[in-house]
Design a protein around this motif. Sequence first.
Motif, short mmCIF file in Angstrom:
data_model
loop_
_atom_site.label_atom_id
_atom_site.label_comp_id
_atom_site.label_asym_id
_atom_site.label_seq_id
_atom_site.Cartn_x
_atom_site.Cartn_y
_atom_site.Cartn_z
N THR A 236 4.80 -7.17 10.64
CA THR A 236 4.40 -6.49 9.40
C THR A 236 4.30 -7.48 8.24
OG1 THR A 236 5.53 -4.49 10.18
CG2 THR A 236 4.97 -4.61 7.85
N ARG A 237 5.27 -8.39 8.14
CA ARG A 237 5.23 -9.38 7.08
C ARG A 237 4.03 -10.32 7.24
NH1 ARG A 237 9.77 -11.41 8.08
NH2 ARG A 237 11.02 -10.09 6.68
N THR A 238 3.74 -10.71 8.47
CA THR A 238 2.60 -11.60 8.71
C THR A 238 1.29 -10.93 8.34
OG1 THR A 238 3.80 -12.68 10.51
CG2 THR A 238 1.42 -12.97 10.46
N MET A 239 1.13 -9.67 8.73
CA MET A 239 -0.11 -8.95 8.39
C MET A 239 -0.23 -8.75 6.88
SD MET A 239 -0.51 -6.04 11.35
CE MET A 239 -0.94 -6.51 13.03
N ALA A 240 0.88 -8.50 6.20
CA ALA A 240 0.83 -8.34 4.74
C ALA A 240 0.42 -9.65 4.05
CB ALA A 240 2.18 -7.86 4.23
N ASP A 241 0.97 -10.77 4.53
CA ASP A 241 0.59 -12.06 3.94
C ASP A 241 -0.88 -12.37 4.20
OD1 ASP A 241 3.17 -12.33 3.11
OD2 ASP A 241 3.81 -13.59 4.79
N MET A 242 -1.36 -12.10 5.41
CA MET A 242 -2.77 -12.35 5.72
C MET A 242 -3.69 -11.45 4.90
SD MET A 242 -2.58 -12.78 9.87
CE MET A 242 -4.37 -12.99 9.99
N SER A 243 -3.24 -10.21 4.67
CA SER A 243 -4.05 -9.30 3.86
C SER A 243 -4.10 -9.75 2.41
CB SER A 243 -3.49 -7.89 3.96
OG SER A 243 -4.23 -6.99 3.15
N GLN A 244 -2.98 -10.25 1.84
CA GLN A 244 -2.97 -10.73 0.45
C GLN A 244 -3.82 -11.99 0.28
OE1 GLN A 244 1.13 -11.18 -0.58
NE2 GLN A 244 1.52 -8.96 -0.75
N LYS A 245 -3.86 -12.82 1.32
CA LYS A 245 -4.65 -14.05 1.23
C LYS A 245 -6.12 -13.83 1.56
CE LYS A 245 -0.71 -16.99 2.43
NZ LYS A 245 -0.14 -17.95 3.42
N GLY A 246 -6.48 -12.63 1.98
CA GLY A 246 -7.87 -12.32 2.28
C GLY A 246 -8.29 -12.68 3.69
N ASN A 247 -7.35 -13.08 4.55
CA ASN A 247 -7.70 -13.42 5.93
C ASN A 247 -7.80 -12.20 6.83
OD1 ASN A 247 -7.62 -16.15 5.21
ND2 ASN A 247 -5.42 -16.29 5.67
N LEU A 248 -7.26 -11.07 6.38
CA LEU A 248 -7.28 -9.84 7.17
C LEU A 248 -7.53 -8.67 6.23
CD1 LEU A 248 -6.78 -8.47 9.96
CD2 LEU A 248 -4.38 -8.27 9.30
N SER A 249 -8.54 -7.88 6.58
CA SER A 249 -8.86 -6.72 5.75
C SER A 249 -7.89 -5.58 6.03
CB SER A 249 -10.29 -6.26 6.04
OG SER A 249 -10.58 -5.06 5.34
N PRO A 250 -7.45 -4.86 4.99
CA PRO A 250 -6.56 -3.72 5.24
C PRO A 250 -7.18 -2.67 6.16
CG PRO A 250 -6.54 -4.32 2.92
CD PRO A 250 -7.65 -5.11 3.55
N ARG A 251 -8.51 -2.57 6.19
CA ARG A 251 -9.15 -1.59 7.06
C ARG A 251 -9.02 -1.96 8.53
NH1 ARG A 251 -14.90 -0.52 3.85
NH2 ARG A 251 -13.96 0.26 1.89
N ASP A 252 -8.80 -3.25 8.80
CA ASP A 252 -8.67 -3.70 10.19
C ASP A 252 -7.28 -3.47 10.76
OD1 ASP A 252 -11.30 -4.54 10.08
OD2 ASP A 252 -10.76 -6.58 9.47
N ILE A 253 -6.31 -3.18 9.91
CA ILE A 253 -4.94 -2.95 10.38
C ILE A 253 -4.84 -1.53 10.93
CG2 ILE A 253 -2.51 -2.87 9.74
CD1 ILE A 253 -3.11 -4.85 7.52
N SER A 254 -4.54 -1.40 12.20
CA SER A 254 -4.46 -0.10 12.86
C SER A 254 -3.35 -0.13 13.91
CB SER A 254 -5.80 0.25 13.52
OG SER A 254 -6.14 -0.72 14.50
N ILE A 255 -3.11 1.02 14.49
CA ILE A 255 -2.09 1.11 15.54
C ILE A 255 -2.51 0.30 16.75
CG2 ILE A 255 -0.90 2.71 17.10
CD1 ILE A 255 -1.04 4.81 14.98
N GLU A 256 -3.80 0.30 17.04
CA GLU A 256 -4.28 -0.47 18.19
C GLU A 256 -4.03 -1.96 17.98
OE1 GLU A 256 -5.93 1.87 16.66
OE2 GLU A 256 -5.98 3.44 18.20
N LEU A 257 -4.22 -2.45 16.75
CA LEU A 257 -3.98 -3.86 16.47
C LEU A 257 -2.50 -4.20 16.60
CD1 LEU A 257 -4.96 -6.63 15.49
CD2 LEU A 257 -4.66 -5.81 13.13
N VAL A 258 -1.64 -3.35 16.06
CA VAL A 258 -0.20 -3.58 16.17
C VAL A 258 0.24 -3.55 17.64
CG1 VAL A 258 2.08 -2.69 15.56
CG2 VAL A 258 0.24 -2.66 13.87
N ASP A 259 -0.31 -2.60 18.39
CA ASP A 259 0.05 -2.49 19.81
C ASP A 259 -0.40 -3.73 20.58
OD1 ASP A 259 1.01 -0.87 22.11
OD2 ASP A 259 -1.08 -0.99 22.72
N THR A 260 -1.57 -4.22 20.28
CA THR A 260 -2.07 -5.41 20.97
C THR A 260 -1.23 -6.64 20.64
OG1 THR A 260 -4.32 -4.51 20.90
CG2 THR A 260 -4.09 -6.87 21.29
#
Length: 325
Positions: A236-260
């Motif tokens: 969760t912390r890694t995805m939040a940091d990537m989202s703040q830096k613009g490397n990951l869009s908040p729309r791309d964060i989903s249950i399928e991504l977390v599960d993978t």
Amino acid sequence: MPITVRAREAYRADEKKSHTLLSEQERTRLIKNHLPPVNDPPPAAKTKNQPKSHLGVRKLFKTIIYVFVFGLMTSFFSLYIRIRQAWNVVRYQICSIMYYHHGTPEYIRRDIEGLPKMPKHLSAILRAEVDKRPKADLDRLIDEAAELATWTACAGIPILSIYEKTGILKKHTPQVYEAVIQKFALYFGPQHPTLSVKSPHKDEYALESLNSGSAGHLKLHLISEEDGRESIVDLTRTMADMSQKGNLSPRDISIELVDTELSDGIMPEPDLLILFGPNVELSGYPPWQIRLTEIFCLKDNEAFGYQVFLRALHNYSAAQFRRGK
């Protein structure tokens, strides 16, 4: 009786004139008419004269009855638990004798023959014992992991994950690998299945070529408590940091991504989880990995044994998975 207005005004006027308007007899008669009868005792006197029980006989009888009923219920429940435990222990011992594997893969395959479905990923919880010496307890855990891995390979299940809370098995991955290979050789002979041992965030450990075995391949995952909630928090912390830096869009964060991410980083979700104990105690098992997992434990069982493994497979085969339908 209540005092009248005329009497009240006469008494107040006499008081203002320093009691010169009314005589002593008139004042006494004025007050006496409004006093309660002398023969009626006050309410406090009535209650004070009532007899009280200083011994508390009724309270004592109630206490005795409560204690007797509580003791009777506790005795019946304790007797029921003892009889049930004794019956289950005898039954499990008979089953362990009748369905013993004798170190032969053919016997294990015969025991599970005809089951309509089998798990593709089997998981189990092994517990370290605090009151034993660390070296002896480690040898016991490694031996149980090797036995369970061999039974899993004999049953044709390709993936096995073993959870041990403290992570001592993960720290001794080479010893676990060698113990499993020795068990494979004891059961299968020279043509035994190949093995690879993997722990989260570590490289896969395998000394033999994965294509050299003709009896299949077993993938063994060793996990501990640190691979549970802490891994979810780190992800969760890694995805939040990537989202703040613009490397990951908040729309791309989903249950399928977390599960993978959790499946690749830790392990895929098991189909069946076996507990070698009488109660369902997960002891910090990774919560994300058991959302749809069938959990099995044998009532009143305290020992690691083949009959628990066999009963778990039979229970899984008869289970119905509706999954919200």
